[in-house]
Design an enzyme around this catalytic site. Structure first.
Site, PDB file in Angstrom:
ATOM      1  N   ARG A  46       0.812  -1.207   0.000  1.00 18.77           N
ATOM      2  CA  ARG A  46       0.000   0.000   0.000  1.00 18.77           C
ATOM      3  C   ARG A  46       0.856   1.272   0.000  1.00 18.77           C
ATOM      4  O   ARG A  46       0.611   2.203  -0.781  1.00 18.77           O
ATOM      5  CB  ARG A  46      -0.928   0.012   1.211  1.00 18.77           C
ATOM      6  CG  ARG A  46      -1.976   1.113   1.153  1.00 18.77           C
ATOM      7  CD  ARG A  46      -2.726   1.225   2.448  1.00 18.77           C
ATOM      8  NE  ARG A  46      -1.842   1.703   3.528  1.00 18.77           N
ATOM      9  CZ  ARG A  46      -2.272   2.173   4.691  1.00 18.77           C
ATOM     10  NH1 ARG A  46      -3.564   2.195   4.955  1.00 18.77           N
ATOM     11  NH2 ARG A  46      -1.426   2.599   5.615  1.00 18.77           N
TER      12      ARG A  46
ATOM     13  N   GLU B 117       3.944   1.689  -0.974  1.00 23.60           N
ATOM     14  CA  GLU B 117       4.637   1.832  -2.259  1.00 23.60           C
ATOM     15  C   GLU B 117       3.676   2.347  -3.322  1.00 23.60           C
ATOM     16  O   GLU B 117       4.028   3.205  -4.130  1.00 23.60           O
ATOM     17  CB  GLU B 117       5.229   0.491  -2.683  1.00 23.60           C
ATOM     18  CG  GLU B 117       6.425   0.050  -1.854  1.00 23.60           C
ATOM     19  CD  GLU B 117       6.823  -1.393  -2.098  1.00 23.60           C
ATOM     20  OE1 GLU B 117       7.961  -1.759  -1.748  1.00 23.60           O
ATOM     21  OE2 GLU B 117       5.979  -2.179  -2.603  1.00 23.60           O
TER      22      GLU B 117
ATOM     23  N   ASP C 157       8.081 -10.765  -1.083  1.00 22.31           N
ATOM     24  CA  ASP C 157       8.815 -11.691  -1.957  1.00 22.31           C
ATOM     25  C   ASP C 157       8.021 -12.974  -2.152  1.00 22.31           C
ATOM     26  O   ASP C 157       7.934 -13.514  -3.262  1.00 22.31           O
ATOM     27  CB  ASP C 157      10.172 -12.045  -1.336  1.00 22.31           C
ATOM     28  CG  ASP C 157      11.049 -10.842  -1.067  1.00 22.31           C
ATOM     29  OD1 ASP C 157      10.814  -9.785  -1.674  1.00 22.31           O
ATOM     30  OD2 ASP C 157      11.971 -10.963  -0.235  1.00 22.31           O
TER      31      ASP C 157
END
Length: 354
Positions: free
Chosen positions: A230, A232, A302
């Protein structure tokens, strides 16, 4: 493009899916997990070694007002893009890892861990003028006392960048897609990212980007799919964000802005305990989180892009792939540090939720 948004308000409430309605999707995901085996994803990005010193703090140093850690153990793990690669491998896929390392002990340690994780080290570019990125964390229990970073945050020289792009081009014919993992350490320049967009489009392969908010958003224009968290997403969108007005309407405005601004085909915004939002084909789908306990969110993003990307190229629908990514994240946040999600753990976790 209609995202079911009118004046930044969702128009299609039926795109929000409750956890209780996932029975059919859960069964489909479990049934189709074997399809992940053998699928190949090229992982391009910043590589890193995570080092940990564990111990207990019982006193304050007489030399300075700092805690004294009584060291008990040390260990090393795969971090940054190598964590994406090991997650792909642990879920049954094949990781073709492309990145840059130094000529140092950290590189040797990284290669050893990659080999143990079932990830090839054949496609690493060596730059003797920069160290292999490593992060040293000093910890007492689950608490971080300090982190020391060893890195050179600068873009690659033209020779190394061309070498990296050439390797990706050579591998693309045997791969099912590409994951670009940006930690803003220097691998992802605008030229690098746009060349990857170009060669992936030419080969008809999806380019899936896990972005970094420190990187200019235009670097990612033309990607097939992007998976920011969020914060980013808010930063990359360029939208004025007022914390007092934060909420679904603002999130949908940010998502719509990113899709249009960067020409994305699909966008997934992860939101921690609020789940994730998928912007695709003019609609917004909301998915809940499945985490039951959270010890450490390190590396969760990731795991999401590894599981989601692997599932998508294996024939899962994008909503199904998002749900699988959420399940996998729920597994790893219950552990400390960057750890992969194994298929057996994933199956057990999904079954516990049913």
């Amino acid at each position: 493009m209609d995202y079911g948004i009118t004046g930044s308000s969702m128009k299609a409430a039926d795109t929000t899916v409750s956890e209780n309605s996932f029975d059919g999707m859960r069964e489909t995901i479990l049934r189709n997990l074997p399809a992940l085996r053998g699928k190949k994803l090229i992982v391009v990005g910043d590589l890193g070694l995570d080092q940990y010193v564990h111990g207990e703090v019982r006193r304050i140093s007489p030399e300075a007002p700092v805690p004294v850690l009584e060291g008990a153990s040390e260990d090393q793990r795969l971090g940054l893009a190598t964590n994406v690669a090991q997650n792909i491998a642990s879920l049954g896929g094949v990781s073709l890892l492309v990145g840059v390392v130094g000529r140092d002990q950290a590189c040797e340690d990284l290669k050893s861990l990659l080999t143990s994780a079932g990830v090839s080290t054949d496609y690493l570019v060596v730059d003797p003028h920069r160290p292999t990125t490593r992060k040293l964390r000093v910890m007492s229990g689950h608490h971080h006392l300090v982190r020391v970073d060893y890195e050179h945050r600068r873009y690659l020289d033209l020779e190394r960048e061309n070498q990296l792009l050439s390797i990706v081009g050579d591998l693309l014919g045997q791969a099912d897609g590409v994951v670009l993992e940006d930690y803003a350490k220097g691998v992802v320049s605008e030229r690098c990212a746009q060349e990857l967009v170009k060669i992936c489009r030419g080969a008809g392969k999806p380019l899936m980007v896990d972005p970094n908010r420190q990187t200019p958003s235009n670097f990612y224009r033309g990607a097939t799919l992007m998976t920011p968290n969020r914060d980013e997403a808010y930063g990359l969108s360029g939208c004025q964000v007022d914390d007092l007005q934060d909420g679904p309407d603002l999130l949908f405005k940010v998502g719509e802005t990113l899709v249009k601004k960067l020409g994305l085909e699909h966008l997934v915004i992860t939101q921690g305990k609020q789940g994730m939002s998928l912007f695709t084909e003019g609609r917004v789908h909301q998915f809940p989180t499945f985490a039951r306990q959270v010890f450490d969110v390190t590396g969760a993003g990731d795991t999401v892009i590894a599981a989601l990307g692997l599932a998508w190229v294996s024939g899962f629908s994008l909503p199904e792939a998002c749900v699988l990514g959420n399940y996998a994240a729920g597994v790893v946040v219950g552990k400390v540090g960057c750890v992969p999600c194994r298929t057996d753990e994933l199956v057990e976790y999904i079954n516990q939720l049913s």
